[in-house]
Design a protein around this motif. Structure first.
Motif, short mmCIF file in Angstrom:
data_model
loop_
_atom_site.label_atom_id
_atom_site.label_comp_id
_atom_site.label_asym_id
_atom_site.label_seq_id
_atom_site.Cartn_x
_atom_site.Cartn_y
_atom_site.Cartn_z
N THR A 112 0.60 -0.97 0.20
CA THR A 112 -0.03 -0.47 0.01
C THR A 112 1.17 1.14 0.28
OG1 THR A 112 -1.57 -0.78 1.38
CG2 THR A 112 -1.91 1.49 1.35
N GLN A 141 -7.45 0.48 -0.92
CA GLN A 141 -7.34 -0.68 -0.12
C GLN A 141 -8.86 -0.60 0.61
OE1 GLN A 141 -4.22 -2.49 2.35
NE2 GLN A 141 -5.07 -3.48 3.07
N ASP A 197 -5.74 -2.19 -5.40
CA ASP A 197 -5.02 -2.26 -3.82
C ASP A 197 -5.93 -3.89 -3.17
OD1 ASP A 197 -3.14 -2.98 -1.71
OD2 ASP A 197 -3.53 -1.12 -1.22
N GLU A 198 -5.66 -4.54 -2.80
CA GLU A 198 -6.28 -5.62 -2.50
C GLU A 198 -7.42 -6.01 -2.59
OE1 GLU A 198 -4.75 -7.42 0.83
OE2 GLU A 198 -2.99 -6.58 0.86
MG LIG Z 1 -2.02 -2.56 2.30
#
Ligand SMILES: [Mg+2]
Ligand SMILES: Nc1ncnc2c1ncn2[C@@H]1O[C@H](COP(=O)(O)OP(=O)(O)OP(=O)(O)O)[C@@H](O)[C@H]1O
Lengths: 378, 320
Positions: free
Chosen positions: B51, B91, B167-168
């Motif tokens: 991140t 995220q 992000d994820e």
């Molecule tokens: Mg992260």
């Protein structure tokens, strides 16, 4: 520029939707203003009791009664109580039985008026007005007597003149001319400015909330410079403050009959006052680490400035250090501006208070903006 | 794998990125490139620095050192330059709960200068991609977790970015939503969009990504296609043992065995062993526990996979 307006509009709508700003900026102050003005205009304060001490020059007694007091009694503005001597009258003032007492001497009048506590601003106004009026009567009579016109005919002439003069008896007029704004307007403006400092927090402080929820990071990933985001959030505070003040002034005027004076002057005062309030919340947002801390700090700022600035009771009257501190608050200068605008003054009467408010906004807001700029990060 | 010859064929160039938070080095000299049209995976456990790397790529935080170029445009923190090229799906969910899905998209669209009929057209398109069209009018706080994630993704691709960074995006959602998201990303990749995708799910990386980087402790440990990465492990096999108890102690004991590269306790009862030639070593591995209170209850020999690569490179399993 466009993106600033986009963010500003988005936030203002959000605050309207969640009703937070509406409650703090409108509902709560309107309710309080209504309740407080009901209290101050209760039945026993509608007629201001004035004490009069018998004796002294009969000519003066006569002029006072016929020329000044009788017309006001007839208009239902005051009631008159007679006291046998000065001591009894003074006690009545201290006990609060009467708001003022007039002592008639051999060659003039003396007025005692009590310093009534919070809430009876109206009574003080009326008492002062009466006192000043009576003083004037006294001076006219004294002058005429010195000039040799102290005959009964002379007294009757003076009394007749006073009776014909229309402006001396209407309490509204008296209040406006002599002691500044009337009590209801004073309550409305005091509470409006007090709540203003809470209302503005819904703009800038959302930076801290949005940093926590992650939407600020998302906004900053867009082609938007951090200063644009800050400008938008400051703009939200400003717009919400402006909406709140405008709504409160219009509502209190339409529903409660408050008097605000020259509209241009009042508009200038509101603009400068809202700017001053916005500057405090920018500083708080720049210093605080969490939204909760910022909300608490801004409440403290609002409370302290409100108390010092005379939102609830006049600190200027208390004298000493508090008289100095009160002059450091936007609340004081906003009220001062309104006082200066009374009695039909033109908008220029508000210029000095406006300048002071702008100076406050600059001194607090410029460092505030620099510090708050640091809060604009993911 | 497309070979980048021209600067404009490189969607993203990351060179020497570094970022520390106090004494904690979150990102430590990270280099990689993503070719135009490529889907690139950044794979790493919690705290690897994924991140933080992405935040620097998007210009959200300033790097201590290093540069980021997106299609030849230098990205700098605090400057809007080049941001329009990037679609960022954070995220953490970044949507306004009190707004409808459509109003969320309208707002984010406006930040990129999208408005009017053009905006509505794009909003309808992305709502279709994430299958939220029929719920677009509802307040987003009434959405399920998976729907919120999908809206989050829709907001990132609304302005037709040339590099999409996710992000994820599938953390903490049901398999159905997850599949919908993976299909959507795969479709975007097939349509020629360049994608940077971070995850700690090996299957996702294997399914979506043309190339991968394995990140751990702020560093890129290896970069390549899945095949290239797996060949790095060579003849090493991963053996997963299920033991009756004390997996940590079991791992300790196994490390002493010749031919065992690493042995790690994954939980109380699972040990992952990286070994040269599992077939030959298996009797020794099981024999290690003879005369101890630990019993081996299950043995599983895995094909060389990214899991093995990860274990090999970092000494830990991806999901800890
Ligand atoms: Mg992260
Ligand atoms: N704002 C911050 N302040 C201090 N430390 C931070 C900050 N952001 C990240 N870190 C630290 O940097 C390291 C990398 O964090 P990062 O969020 O980049 O990891 P990640 O790979 O995204 O992990 P995850 O898979 O859990 O999302 C961690 O040790 C984290 O504690």
């Amino acid at each position: 520029m466009r993106v600033i307006l986009d963010i500003l509009w988005h936030d203002v709508r959000a605050r309207m939707r969640d009703r937070s700003a509406i409650i703090v900026g409108f509902v709560a102050p309107v309710a309080l203003i209504a309740v407080l003005s009901l209290i101050i205009s209760g039945p026993d304060t509608e007629k201001q009791p004035i004490g009069v001490v018998a004796g002294g020059s009969p000519t003066l007694q006569q002029a006072l009664r016929r020329g000044a007091l009788d017309p006001m009694v007839r208009e239902g503005v005051i009631t008159v109580h007679d006291y046998p001597n000065a001591g009894a009258a003074r006690k009545a003032v201290i006990d609060g039985d009467v708001d003022a007492a007039v002592l008639v001497g051999d060659d003039g009048l003396d007025v005692i008026h009590g310093d009534a506590p919070v809430g009876s601003a109206m009574a003080i106004t009326a008492a002062r007005a009466t006192g000043d009026l009576v003083d004037t009567v006294g001076r006219v009579i004294t002058a005429e007597r010195i000039l040799g016109a102290s005959s009964d005919a002379g007294v009757a002439a003076v009394a007749g003149r006073l009776q014909r003069a229309p402006s001396t008896v209407a309490l509204g007029d008296v209040g406006q001319k002599v002691a500044g704004i009337d009590a209801k307007t004073q309550v409305a403006s005091g509470l409006a400015t007090f709540f203003l400092f809470f209302t503005v927090q819904f703009g800038v402080l959302s930076l801290l909330y949005e940093r926590r929820t992650g939407t600020l990071a998302r906004v900053l990933a867009a082609p938007v410079a951090p200063w644009q985001v800050l400008a938008a959030k400051v703009g939200v505070s400003f717009v919400l403050g402006l909406l709140s003040m405008t709504a409160l002034i219009l509502t209190s005027r339409l529903v409660l009959g408050t008097h605000w004076g020259n509209p241009v002057g009042v508009a200038l005062l509101v603009l400068c006052g809202v700017l001053a309030a916005t500057s405090t919340v920018a500083l708080v947002a720049g210093v605080a680490r969490t939204p909760e801390a910022a909300g608490f700090a801004q409440s403290m700022v609002a409370l302290v400035l409100g108390i010092l600035g005379g939102s609830f009771f006049s600190m200027a009257r208390a004298g000493g250090a508090s008289a100095v501190f009160t002059r450091l608050t936007p609340h004081h200068w906003f009220g001062e501006g309104l006082v200066r605008l009374t009695g039909g003054a033109s908008w220029t009467a508000a210029l000095l208070p406006c300048l002071v408010l702008l100076a406050f906004a600059a001194v607090v807001g410029v460092p505030g903006a620099f510090l708050a700029r640091r809060a604009v990060r993911p | 794998m497309p070979i980048a010859t021209d600067v404009l064929d490189i969607a993203l160039r990351v060179e020497g990125l570094k970022k520390s938070f106090g004494a904690n080095v979150a990102v430590d000299d990270v280099w990689f490139r993503i070719a135009k049209g490529e889907t690139f995976g950044l794979l790493g456990p919690n705290g690897a620095g994924k991140t933080t790397t992405i935040s620097m790529i998007c210009g959200l935080i300033a790097a201590d050192a290093g540069t980021v170029d997106v299609y030849g445009t230098r990205i700098a923190a605090g400057s809007p330059r080049g941001r329009r090229l990037i679609g960022y799906v954070p995220q953490e969910l970044a949507i306004y709960p009190d707004l409808s899905g459509r109003d969320n998209l309208r707002f984010f669209g406006r930040l990129y200068g999208l408005r009017g009929a053009e905006a509505e057209r794009r909003i309808d398109e992305v709502l279709d991609v994430v299958a939220l069209r029929d719920r677009a009018g509802d307040r987003s706080e009434e959405y399920s977790g998976g729907m919120k994630r999908r809206l989050n993704i829709a907001a990132g691709m609304l302005h037709e970015p040339r590099l999409l960074i996710l992000d994820e995006p599938t953390v903490g959602i049901d398999p159905q939503s997850r599949n919908a998201i993976l299909d959507a990303v795969a479709a975007l990749g097939d349509a020629g969009l360049s994608v940077l995708y971070t995850t700690h799910y090996m299957e996702e990386a294997e399914r979506l990504c043309d190339r991968l980087a394995i990140m751990d402790g702020g560093k890129i440990k290896a970069t390549g296609t899945r095949r290239e990465l797996v060949s790095m492990v060579g003849k090493h096999d991963v053996v997963n043992l299920t033991v009756s108890r004390a997996a940590r102690a079991a791992a300790e004991g196994l490390r002493a065995l010749p031919g065992v590269r690493s042995a790690t306790a994954q939980d109380d009862r699972t040990v992952s062993v990286l070994a040269d030639g599992a077939a030959a070593l298996l009797p020794d591995i099981i024999g290690t526990f003879a005369g101890t209170p630990i019993h081996v209850q299950g043995v599983e020999v895995l094909e060389p996979s990214l899991d093995a690569v990860f274990l090999h490179l970092t000494g830990t399993a991806l999901r800890d």
